[in-house]
Write a protein that holds these residues in place. Structure first.
Motif, mmCIF file in Angstrom:
data_model
loop_
_atom_site.group_PDB
_atom_site.id
_atom_site.type_symbol
_atom_site.label_atom_id
_atom_site.label_comp_id
_atom_site.label_asym_id
_atom_site.label_seq_id
_atom_site.Cartn_x
_atom_site.Cartn_y
_atom_site.Cartn_z
ATOM 1 N N UNK A 194 0.857 -1.183 0.000
ATOM 2 C CA UNK A 194 0.000 0.000 0.000
ATOM 3 C C UNK A 194 0.893 1.232 0.000
ATOM 4 N N UNK A 195 0.470 2.242 -0.746
ATOM 5 C CA UNK A 195 1.268 3.465 -0.849
ATOM 6 C C UNK A 195 0.348 4.681 -0.936
ATOM 7 N N UNK A 196 0.927 5.852 -0.690
ATOM 8 C CA UNK A 196 0.171 7.103 -0.726
ATOM 9 C C UNK A 196 0.410 7.819 -2.049
ATOM 10 N N UNK A 197 -0.667 8.293 -2.645
ATOM 11 C CA UNK A 197 -0.596 9.104 -3.858
ATOM 12 C C UNK A 197 -0.494 10.559 -3.407
ATOM 13 N N UNK A 198 0.641 11.196 -3.736
ATOM 14 C CA UNK A 198 0.911 12.565 -3.316
ATOM 15 C C UNK A 198 0.739 13.602 -4.416
ATOM 16 N N UNK A 199 0.779 13.151 -5.679
ATOM 17 C CA UNK A 199 0.651 14.135 -6.749
ATOM 18 C C UNK A 199 0.186 13.503 -8.051
ATOM 19 N N UNK A 200 -0.423 14.358 -8.848
ATOM 20 C CA UNK A 200 -0.825 14.032 -10.206
ATOM 21 C C UNK A 200 0.150 14.781 -11.118
ATOM 22 N N UNK A 201 0.551 14.137 -12.201
ATOM 23 C CA UNK A 201 1.527 14.723 -13.112
ATOM 24 C C UNK A 201 0.931 14.818 -14.512
ATOM 25 N N UNK A 202 1.245 15.904 -15.198
ATOM 26 C CA UNK A 202 1.006 15.977 -16.635
ATOM 27 C C UNK A 202 2.337 15.589 -17.258
ATOM 28 N N UNK A 203 2.374 14.411 -17.877
ATOM 29 C CA UNK A 203 3.598 13.901 -18.484
ATOM 30 C C UNK A 203 3.666 14.275 -19.959
ATOM 31 N N UNK A 204 4.897 14.417 -20.428
ATOM 32 C CA UNK A 204 5.184 14.626 -21.840
ATOM 33 C C UNK A 204 5.970 13.408 -22.306
ATOM 34 N N UNK A 205 5.528 12.782 -23.402
ATOM 35 C CA UNK A 205 6.218 11.580 -23.878
ATOM 36 C C UNK A 205 7.344 11.937 -24.843
ATOM 37 N N UNK A 206 8.440 11.224 -24.684
ATOM 38 C CA UNK A 206 9.622 11.349 -25.554
ATOM 39 C C UNK A 206 9.946 9.934 -26.007
ATOM 40 N N UNK A 207 9.257 9.473 -27.046
ATOM 41 C CA UNK A 207 9.364 8.062 -27.421
ATOM 42 C C UNK A 207 10.755 7.663 -27.887
ATOM 43 N N UNK A 208 11.573 8.639 -28.237
ATOM 44 C CA UNK A 208 12.921 8.339 -28.700
ATOM 45 C C UNK A 208 13.928 8.210 -27.552
ATOM 46 N N UNK A 209 13.463 8.396 -26.309
ATOM 47 C CA UNK A 209 14.359 8.366 -25.145
ATOM 48 C C UNK A 209 13.970 7.248 -24.184
#
Length: 187
Positions: free
Chosen positions: A159-174
């Protein structure tokens, strides 16, 4: 030609959860021969996939989310492994979490907020999961009876705590592929 990045809102997993999942993967990779394993730092739970977003709309999305996305921290518990796609040759291998009203509420809020901003989103029901691998890579069929609960060595669920929501940007080449574009802390 400039590379276009995709964006998505997701639950950020704590590093200890990412490490736990990666250790589980390393111990079980031979049992589950998938072609591409997800990098440990890319583990997350997607709330809304936005796709390619124009800069102006992206800026508006971040500003409005910072004002509106002020939820409470909540706990999640890792549950079991599963698959999406053909039963004998799945395309996605994942770990899920136990049902959480808080997670469902925050996903619904983020999803509806994105719809209000004009995004066209996937209409499939929300199925919270953490993608571990893609594309079954064996001549032998996948056996559904190999899907088990994901537990610690003591047989306990994590069990773990959710502390934040992120807006991610994908870099498929990395590798890792996902970069934090904006963070929305929960209090």
């Amino acid at each position: 030609m400039a590379i276009k990045h995709h964006y998505f809102f997701a639950v950020k997993l704590p590093n200890e959860v990412k490490s736990f999942l990666n250790e589980w993967v390393q111990k079980n990779k031979k049992t589950f021969p998938f072609k591409r394993w997800v990098h440990e730092q890319d583990y997350h739970i997607t709330l809304a996939f936005l796709g390619n977003v124009e800069k102006e709309l992206l800026s508006q999305t971040v500003k409005s989310a910072k004002v509106l996305l002020k939820g409470q921290r909540f706990s999640l518990t890792l549950n079991k492994i599963g698959t999406f796609g053909a039963v004998k040759s799945p395309r996605i291998f994942w770990a899920d979490v136990e049902h959480s009203a808080e997670l469902n509420n925050i996903q619904s809020f983020v999803y509806n907020h994105c719809l209000d901003l004009g995004f066209e989103l996937d209409k499939k029901p929300f199925r919270p999961h953490i993608t571990l691998a893609r594309k079954w890579d064996s001549e032998q069929p996948f056996h559904q009876d190999s899907l088990t609960f994901i537990t610690t060595e003591d047989g306990e669920k994590l069990t773990f705590t959710v502390n934040e929501i992120i807006l991610y940007e994908s870099h498929i080449e990395e590798t890792p592929k996902y970069k934090e574009f904006a963070s929305f802390p929960l209090h």
